[in-house]
Design a protein around this motif. Sequence first.
Motif, PDB file in Angstrom:
ATOM      1  N   TRP A   1     134.252  38.260  11.817  1.00  0.00           N
ATOM      2  CA  TRP A   1     134.588  37.446  10.974  1.00  0.00           C
ATOM      3  C   TRP A   1     135.432  35.971  11.342  1.00  0.00           C
ATOM      4  CZ3 TRP A   1     132.985  38.776   6.292  1.00  0.00           C
ATOM      5  CH2 TRP A   1     133.318  37.967   5.177  1.00  0.00           C
ATOM      6  N   SER A   2     134.836  34.981  10.909  1.00  0.00           N
ATOM      7  CA  SER A   2     135.203  33.618  11.501  1.00  0.00           C
ATOM      8  C   SER A   2     136.463  33.376  10.962  1.00  0.00           C
ATOM      9  CB  SER A   2     134.359  32.572  11.088  1.00  0.00           C
ATOM     10  OG  SER A   2     134.798  31.436  11.128  1.00  0.00           O
ATOM     11  N   GLU A   3     137.355  32.807  11.589  1.00  0.00           N
ATOM     12  CA  GLU A   3     138.923  32.539  11.260  1.00  0.00           C
ATOM     13  C   GLU A   3     138.626  31.325  10.061  1.00  0.00           C
ATOM     14  OE1 GLU A   3     142.898  31.334  13.319  1.00  0.00           O
ATOM     15  OE2 GLU A   3     141.364  32.422  14.463  1.00  0.00           O
ATOM     16  N   LYS A   4     137.961  30.250  10.190  1.00  0.00           N
ATOM     17  CA  LYS A   4     137.810  29.124   9.450  1.00  0.00           C
ATOM     18  C   LYS A   4     136.720  29.003   8.740  1.00  0.00           C
ATOM     19  CE  LYS A   4     141.322  26.251  12.200  1.00  0.00           C
ATOM     20  NZ  LYS A   4     141.317  25.013  12.843  1.00  0.00           N
ATOM     21  N   GLY A   5     135.651  29.723   9.055  1.00  0.00           N
ATOM     22  CA  GLY A   5     134.091  29.079   8.558  1.00  0.00           C
ATOM     23  C   GLY A   5     133.865  28.022   9.290  1.00  0.00           C
TER      24      GLY A   5
END
Lengths: 699, 699
Positions: free
Chosen positions: B249-253
């Motif tokens: 999962w990306s931390e910030k998008g």
Amino acid sequence: MKALQKCLLVGAVAVGLTAIDTHQLSAQSQTGFFEEFGTMWTFDAPPLDYWEQTYGFRPTQDWLDHVRLASVRLPGCSSSFVSKDGLVMTNHHCARGCITAVSPPDTDYHETGFVAQSMADEKPCPGVYVDQLQSIEDVTTRVRGAVTARGAEAQVEQRDSVIQAITSECRDETGLNCQVVTLYQGGMYSLYRFERFNDVRLVMAPEGQAAFFGGDPDNFTYPRYDLDLTLYRVYVDGKPRQTDHYLKWSEKGAAENELVFITGNPGSTGRLLTLAQMEYLRDVQYPAQLAGYQRNLAVLRQVAARSEEDRRRTQNQIFGVENSYKAVSGYLSGLLDEDRMARKKIFEDDFRSRIDSDPALKAQYGGAWDAIAEAQAGVANLAAKNRYYGFGGSQLLELAGTLVQYPGQMAMPDSMRLPAFRSNQLQRLRGQLTADRAFDLELDGLNLVAQLKAAQAELSEGDPFLTAVLNGRTPEETAHSLLSGTRLGKASVRQSLLDGGIEAIEASTDPMIVAARQIAPLSAEVAERMAPLNATISANAELVGQAIFAAYGHSLPPDATFTLRITDGLVKRYPYNGTYAPYKTTLFGLYARAAEFDNEAPWQLAPLWAERRDQLDLSTPINFVSTNDIIGGNSGSPVVNQDAEVVGLVFDGNIQFLPNRFIFNSLVARTVSVHSAGIIEALRKVYDAGWIADELQGG
Amino acid sequence: MKALQKCLLVGAVAVGLTAIDTHQLSAQSQTGFFEEFGTMWTFDAPPLDYWEQTYGFRPTQDWLDHVRLASVRLPGCSSSFVSKDGLVMTNHHCARGCITAVSPPDTDYHETGFVAQSMADEKPCPGVYVDQLQSIEDVTTRVRGAVTARGAEAQVEQRDSVIQAITSECRDETGLNCQVVTLYQGGMYSLYRFERFNDVRLVMAPEGQAAFFGGDPDNFTYPRYDLDLTLYRVYVDGKPRQTDHYLKWSEKGAAENELVFITGNPGSTGRLLTLAQMEYLRDVQYPAQLAGYQRNLAVLRQVAARSEEDRRRTQNQIFGVENSYKAVSGYLSGLLDEDRMARKKIFEDDFRSRIDSDPALKAQYGGAWDAIAEAQAGVANLAAKNRYYGFGGSQLLELAGTLVQYPGQMAMPDSMRLPAFRSNQLQRLRGQLTADRAFDLELDGLNLVAQLKAAQAELSEGDPFLTAVLNGRTPEETAHSLLSGTRLGKASVRQSLLDGGIEAIEASTDPMIVAARQIAPLSAEVAERMAPLNATISANAELVGQAIFAAYGHSLPPDATFTLRITDGLVKRYPYNGTYAPYKTTLFGLYARAAEFDNEAPWQLAPLWAERRDQLDLSTPINFVSTNDIIGGNSGSPVVNQDAEVVGLVFDGNIQFLPNRFIFNSLVARTVSVHSAGIIEALRKVYDAGWIADELQGG
């Protein structure tokens, strides 16, 4: 003319209906209303039957008088009295001059906003006045009667002189500000009498960033989230003006599908133009104008690409030109819309064939359309020369052109001069000529190269302008030679050329002045050839206007004239972007749009709005749309409900409203207004201006 | 073919570039990339050079293998592994069947949403499986080699049989699920091997109202605010599947202008169709389809106008048909776009002239385009008959038609039957025929009248269909007679006609059955005339595909085949509505759109979302857009960044993406995805599903 009027009205209804939405059929067929001419009604001819049949609402004369007297005109804008103590509501973008003028040396109220803490704190706006329409009188017979000459020039003189006489008499008799308004291109002349109020003070203006949130990109669009508001107060004899004719504040604003009226001063429309005139705009003028914007944009983007600093420096200019491009593209899209143009053609063909079928009418009016078409073709032929035979592209060349023309223009009587050189413009012109300014020579050069290349592409080879200016050189070489050799960047050089008169100009060897001297006679010659064509067009446009007004009377509203009109409409969502645009926006949406662009300009929040967010009811409406018919000049108009209460403040149209300039359509075109509830929420919770909100709400 | 390939590639670049944005020029000219064919790359031919030159990013084989193995196919949709314990992320609209199936008798999880409180609480989804692509093998040579016959039918049989053989061998050897995929309309055959996981359980699904906020009106549009998410978990041997090949999962998008990839299974595109095929869709098929929707809408709106209850009852059907209308209008608008079609024509003209200039190629492929065009013209000639010679308009007439055809179809071998009558469809068909349902006879009658009127307008006078069905009566009389006399509304009547076989059908005097008996032979005859035309089109389409693949190879991606593809793109705002659409939307925008429609369906908030509002960070992104190339089937695809981290979940396109079905363009077309940050915010703060958010974030 009576027989014509009746016969055309009956026939016309059938024509008008062929292309009109069937859901409006019954109201229209009973009133002879043509949607394509819009709904900018004059106060002396409100379409009471049409309103009653369409909406079941028939305002009384008192209602009409009340909203007329509450609606006041500002220079270039509209506004309204909204409290018994003379508060006047208009747009922030209508008050920029005052906001600048009253800002203290160390503060810019555009940036900080301004809220008077009490009446004593209100700031007098230099040069701002409001005009209140007292009465309208039909003076057509007197004007027409005074025009007895045969030649067009003599007719113009006679008309100007009788209008002058009417105006002076009116002023002398009433002490009011009087204006004879030419309606229906000369089909009707009306005397408008205004009371003028000269003591106007600034009460409240939000930050420019809140008023113009979204900047040029969001301009002419909806959904919007702008508090485009300024409040003034009118003083008389140093005291707030007391009046009963102010608009009360609506408690909730308008609901979806509610009937609302807008009273204001639309500036200019072209709905009575003939098809030939519209085709000229469509095929010649607007495409050329758009090409000009594109050249300008290409140059600006080239400069912007040089560095981050250049990008920032040119950003606003780029947005500005993009905005003009958007507006003109919008007008053009209406003229390119085949359905709209077909509707226009059906109307014109039918109307002309009716004129032609009556020998007397044919003799009087029958030739007007073809005369316009022929002159318009002549204008089209000259269009490229008219566009390039001048001092365009470079700011310095433009200054050179003005300097070169100046002595000759001064030698002429005022009325014969080019408009910019007339006595009422002269101070401004001399100021421009001699101001000490910095020039971006690279930008100026790039613009000149672009202009010269366009001239090369559009003028025939061997054209005298190209020969004179380029003289065998490339556009780049020419621009280089003009810009590297000129000293016109210095204000003192311009001052001495201005002071030195014709001798100084003729003696100058400055390459810009030399070029301008070569261009000037070419420019004058093309202007001379254009003049009779334009005179023919306006004389025949007047005939067309007379015929149309004689036939349809007030069932077709006249083109906009920057005088007071009332337009009906519904608050209404519309199909957009594959779905629907809601009838209103909310403060949620404001914070959404800012966040969705990462608070980047022009979508950044004004600091106070960021700070106060949690104190606001974010579901408060901020803007809304309605189907009323407006255009530039209507900015600042009040939106009122059937109880003549303020539900909004007009400030813009959506992107689909732009084509309405020529052919009106309300399927997806919308007027965009600030919502009355958003104004109160902002005054109370963002600006701590409870006393003003109380006054608006009559508390 | 090597020489052809090279020569065409070089020439083609020049052609392709004439209409492509200059800002992409350098990357394209180096890679021979044609924007109009899109970017749905297969995993065995990723355009590494093009990516490196365009973005400076060249994924490793490990990177590609990892995202391939993490990306899994659902029936009709796409999805991905997003935790080491087998969590699978897809769209809510891809999981409707499971959500219905696992809802307890007293609860509808579509309305309430569902969140497992722990793994033990997860609900097995009947019939749901995921397919993981293990490997791809080019089997073109083997397939081609097996096709030795001359006749088209024999060729089809040979090809089917070798494909069958390859598939079975593969299954036997590997134990995997194997599929031979026809790429480039037969230019290439690839063997795809999948591992299938059959134990899929529901972990979390939001309320339908949160997943499909804005409903059909907002479908295919952006800005959007939808949590179109469902989480499954794959179990193996009763335990959560453990895997390293999941997407972190990306931390910030993703940031604006960031490169992102989408891996998923686009269902069907038509980019290799010939110009003649596109013109047929543009001029014949889509206009007829849209006219059909409009007839249907007119009838539904007539019914809706009867009462408030009817309005509510028909509302969803109206939205549904409007949505289909929107989709097909979108496809059509691309085919009506002169620039796009010009680009297509330039490509096709150039390619054909290159084929024609080589005698061997000309002999093999040269005739294909004209053969298609000629057959397509034949199809166009038959189109009106093909459209109306059937049992359309009325649901009861359609049932009658099926009953009448049934005995004859059953008498044929399976492969010769109409698709609906083949053995794998038979149970469903018999169920439909005998189900006990309620019919709205008025609606059915109105639809039949509309259909018959359209047939009258489009078929020539004296057409045998009109003669047979109307028999001199008006459409209204005909519909009245059929509907008032029929007993087919009763399930038992249909059951006995089905059971009674041909004798019962022939003996029936039910007016619907009588009419269907008259229509059936006409319908069969037109089908017989259509068959060879369609066979010609597909045989020659295969030749075109072969020629194109031979010439351009993988530099043109194949049309979509509902198998795994990877598409590159940028997260990017776009011009819309006179201004810009932001690259992302936020929760502010969700609450804005609900409030702006006064919380009216389909823009009402799910109750939990209304309740939890003040606990949310409203600036959290909820949806965003990118320029990747997707189409139906891609729903549920992950959006990943260069680190193969999840930044989003594909669920739709904007309205401007619809025309991409035939000719791709990324100027304003955008893929719309749920933002990774919005998913976490919703799981934690709306759904109290912190344990799932923790698992996604690897906590």
